[in-house]
Motif scaffolding. Structure first.
Motif, PDB file in Angstrom:
ATOM      1  N   GLY A   1       0.727  -1.306   0.002  1.00  0.00           N
ATOM      2  CA  GLY A   1       0.068  -0.095  -0.119  1.00  0.00           C
ATOM      3  C   GLY A   1       0.764   1.223  -0.043  1.00  0.00           C
ATOM      4  O   GLY A   1       0.363   2.307  -0.403  1.00  0.00           O
ATOM      5  N   ALA A   2       2.119   1.287   0.494  1.00  0.00           N
ATOM      6  CA  ALA A   2       3.032   2.334   0.758  1.00  0.00           C
ATOM      7  C   ALA A   2       3.243   2.787  -0.702  1.00  0.00           C
ATOM      8  O   ALA A   2       3.552   3.910  -1.096  1.00  0.00           O
ATOM      9  N   ALA A   3       3.235   1.810  -1.588  1.00  0.00           N
ATOM     10  CA  ALA A   3       3.856   2.297  -3.142  1.00  0.00           C
ATOM     11  C   ALA A   3       2.716   2.686  -3.881  1.00  0.00           C
ATOM     12  O   ALA A   3       2.761   2.774  -4.855  1.00  0.00           O
ATOM     13  N   SER A   4       1.367   2.633  -3.322  1.00  0.00           N
ATOM     14  CA  SER A   4       0.278   2.696  -4.220  1.00  0.00           C
ATOM     15  C   SER A   4       0.300   4.231  -4.844  1.00  0.00           C
ATOM     16  O   SER A   4       0.611   5.063  -4.026  1.00  0.00           O
ATOM     17  N   GLY A   5      -0.223   4.541  -5.964  1.00  0.00           N
ATOM     18  CA  GLY A   5      -0.341   5.812  -6.306  1.00  0.00           C
ATOM     19  C   GLY A   5       0.677   5.884  -7.071  1.00  0.00           C
ATOM     20  O   GLY A   5       1.617   5.135  -7.607  1.00  0.00           O
ATOM     21  N   ASP A   6       1.379   7.427  -7.152  1.00  0.00           N
ATOM     22  CA  ASP A   6       2.500   7.994  -7.840  1.00  0.00           C
ATOM     23  C   ASP A   6       3.866   7.277  -7.148  1.00  0.00           C
ATOM     24  O   ASP A   6       3.961   6.906  -6.137  1.00  0.00           O
ATOM     25  N   GLU A   7       4.708   7.197  -8.127  1.00  0.00           N
ATOM     26  CA  GLU A   7       5.919   6.610  -7.796  1.00  0.00           C
ATOM     27  C   GLU A   7       6.839   7.417  -6.943  1.00  0.00           C
ATOM     28  O   GLU A   7       7.587   6.771  -6.042  1.00  0.00           O
ATOM     29  N   GLY A   8       6.357   8.795  -6.793  1.00  0.00           N
ATOM     30  CA  GLY A   8       7.221   9.506  -5.915  1.00  0.00           C
ATOM     31  C   GLY A   8       6.769   9.303  -4.441  1.00  0.00           C
ATOM     32  O   GLY A   8       7.671   9.626  -3.684  1.00  0.00           O
ATOM     33  N   LYS A   9       5.841   8.326  -4.258  1.00  0.00           N
ATOM     34  CA  LYS A   9       5.644   7.974  -2.812  1.00  0.00           C
ATOM     35  C   LYS A   9       6.599   6.679  -2.308  1.00  0.00           C
ATOM     36  O   LYS A   9       6.609   6.492  -1.193  1.00  0.00           O
ATOM     37  N   ARG A  10       7.244   6.046  -3.276  1.00  0.00           N
ATOM     38  CA  ARG A  10       7.896   5.062  -2.914  1.00  0.00           C
ATOM     39  C   ARG A  10       9.343   5.439  -2.151  1.00  0.00           C
ATOM     40  O   ARG A  10       9.985   6.345  -2.437  1.00  0.00           O
ATOM     41  N   VAL A  11       9.733   4.306  -1.434  1.00  0.00           N
ATOM     42  CA  VAL A  11      10.890   4.698  -0.359  1.00  0.00           C
ATOM     43  C   VAL A  11      12.181   4.146  -1.096  1.00  0.00           C
ATOM     44  O   VAL A  11      12.023   2.795  -1.440  1.00  0.00           O
ATOM     45  N   PRO A  12      13.070   4.981  -1.444  1.00  0.00           N
ATOM     46  CA  PRO A  12      14.324   4.210  -1.764  1.00  0.00           C
ATOM     47  C   PRO A  12      15.034   3.142  -0.818  1.00  0.00           C
ATOM     48  O   PRO A  12      14.866   3.494   0.351  1.00  0.00           O
ATOM     49  N   VAL A  13      15.298   1.852  -1.373  1.00  0.00           N
ATOM     50  CA  VAL A  13      15.790   0.954  -0.649  1.00  0.00           C
ATOM     51  C   VAL A  13      17.199   0.532  -1.069  1.00  0.00           C
ATOM     52  O   VAL A  13      17.287   0.103  -2.371  1.00  0.00           O
ATOM     53  N   ILE A  14      18.296   0.494  -0.377  1.00  0.00           N
ATOM     54  CA  ILE A  14      19.612   0.413  -1.006  1.00  0.00           C
ATOM     55  C   ILE A  14      20.339  -0.485   0.225  1.00  0.00           C
ATOM     56  O   ILE A  14      20.102  -0.853   1.184  1.00  0.00           O
TER      57      ILE A  14
END
Lengths: 289, 172
Positions: free
Chosen positions: A243-256
């Motif tokens: 759900g955190a990534a639903s909607g626009d990609e700008g809401k996604r959290v970078p994971v490294i």
């Protein structure tokens, strides 16, 4: 500093970015990695269910291979690490189990003698190479970054195995800070990423991941850094299903992954660190470094 | 009494030992049903009905058979937080892993993914063969494309699998 390198199934077969970045940074930091010819799955994610003795045999077999090479094992997988530590203790405490394992190992000319130690990659970086040398290796300090960390449960639990970063893990945070970035606590930091549930209930697994990702996003971090390949896959690739990534990609959290971040700070090109495989938006981190 | 078909002596000895150890621990360190395990559990927050405290209650009352058929035993993430939080030093994590072993051995249902992992180890030594992986750009890349060496597997697969099958059959 020479180790028998045991990347585990996930890095070997799928999470190539963990494998490539670990090899690059460790090599430049002067850590020799010897391939473990003859090695196999440690059994933790496979035979542990159907035949616990076979699981323990497989873990012991890998330890026996490392002992024959004359090196301690270095693994970058939290599950394999837990398996080595747990089985090593059981073999020391349970002569009946050791007898079964010894009989099976003899069929391949191997012997379990507890001579090979086991190090998690975070332990090698933090305790053996040391924060000072890591800071010295940084050519692009990560000034102005603020990261959340995800050490991965099986690096600091259970307490009775005296895990390298338990019970209150700080090593990953200190390793990130050694690159010039800041870290800080956030709600659910020491919670599971949900990864092991993927075999039984993928949707619920992603709900567990989602709670953590939302917490990181709400905390205004530049991203989340993990040092476990299982956490990395779930938070990074799994994020598209949460759900955190639903909607626009700008809401996604970078994971490294930590060895990718370390590699960037050491000046390696993103491609050599496998950053083209991160499914979360890490472009901003790469550009700023 | 639980009937477990097709189970070998090694497994019986192992599982009996683990269960007696756990029951022994729970007799010495009685579960107060304080619920710290369940309140710490990241799965309990997401799945209604997943409740380590209740599982321990059922095990200590000997109600194993019902538990073995529940989906709940497969949803534990094995994060060990329950074990860390228990003031009586009981480990719901270890109990759940043993319940899984028993359910498998008893022929009850379990997630199909586990069979794939075992099949992978039998075929290649690892849970799967190396896959070509798609990156953000959508292009598939293999290990070799990244300059990574070939996976060094167990070598003689027939011998490797033969030893494993020998362990599983042992004692029959």
């Amino acid at each position: 500093m020479m180790y028998a390198f045991y990347p585990g199934c996930l890095s070997q077969t799928e999470m190539f970015s963990c494998l490539a970045s670990a090899r690059e940074v460790l090599n430049r930091l002067g850590v020799g990695l010897q391939t473990m010819d003859g090695s196999s799955c440690c059994g933790y994610q496979s035979y542990r269910l159907s035949s616990p003795v076979t699981w323990k045999y497989l873990t012991a077999r890998n330890l026996a291979l490392a002992a024959r090479m004359g090196h301690d094992i270095l693994t970058n997988c939290n599950d394999c690490y837990l398996s080595f530590r747990k089985v090593g203790k059981e073999l020391a405490d349970d002569p009946h189990l050791k007898g079964i394992v010894d009989d099976a190992l003899r069929l391949e000319g191997l012997e379990y003698n507890a001579k090979a130690g086991v190090c998690h990659i975070a332990e090698v970086l933090h305790d053996r190479i040391g924060l000072k040398r890591i800071t010295e290796a940084v050519v692009k300090p990560l000034k102005g970054f603020r990261f959340a960390t995800q050490p991965g449960c099986h690096m600091f639990r259970p307490e009775e195995l005296a895990m390298p970063d338990g019970p209150e893990p700080r090593k990953l945070d200190e390793l990130v800070e050694a690159l010039g970035a800041e870290t800080s606590d956030y709600p659910h930091r020491l919670d599971c990423c949900g990864s092991p549930m993927q075999a039984s209930d993928e949707e619920a697994s992603l709900r567990v991941a989602d709670r953590k990702l939302r917490s990181v996003r709400d905390g205004g971090f530049d991203g989340i850094v993990t040092i476990c390949p299982h956490c990395f896959r779930t938070l990074d690739a799994g994020q598209g299903g949460t759900g955190a990534a639903s909607g626009d990609e700008g809401k996604r959290v970078p994971v490294i992954h930590y060895t990718q971040l370390l590699g960037l700070a050491m000046g390696f090109s993103p491609a050599r660190l496998g950053l083209q495989f991160n499914m979360s938006p890490v472009g901003g981190i790469i550009d700023r470094v | 009494m639980l009937l477990v078909p097709e189970i070998n002596e090694v497994e019986v000895r192992f599982i009996s030992k683990m269960l007696s150890r756990l029951v022994g621990e729970m007799n010495a360190e009685v579960c107060d049903q304080c619920g710290k395990c369940s309140s710490a559990c990241p799965v309990s927050k997401e799945i209604e009905g997943f409740n380590p405290r209740q599982m321990i209650a059922k095990v200590s009352m000997g109600r194993l058979d019902g538990l073995l058929k529940e989906d709940a035993i497969w949803t534990c993430t094995t994060c060990l937080k329950c074990r860390e939080r228990c003031p009586e030093d009981i480990s719901p994590y270890d109990v759940i892993l043993i319940l899984r072993n028993l359910a498998y051995r008893a022929g009850y249902s379990y997630p199909a993914g586990y069979d794939d992992f075992i099949k992978g180890v039998k075929e290649s030594g690892f849970i799967s063969r190396p896959q070509a992986v798609r990156g953000r750009g959508g292009v598939k890349v293999s290990r070799a494309d990244l300059g990574l060496p070939e996976v060094s597997g167990p070598g003689d697969m027939a011998k490797f699998d033969g030893v494993i099958e020998g362990i599983i059959r042992a004692g029959k």
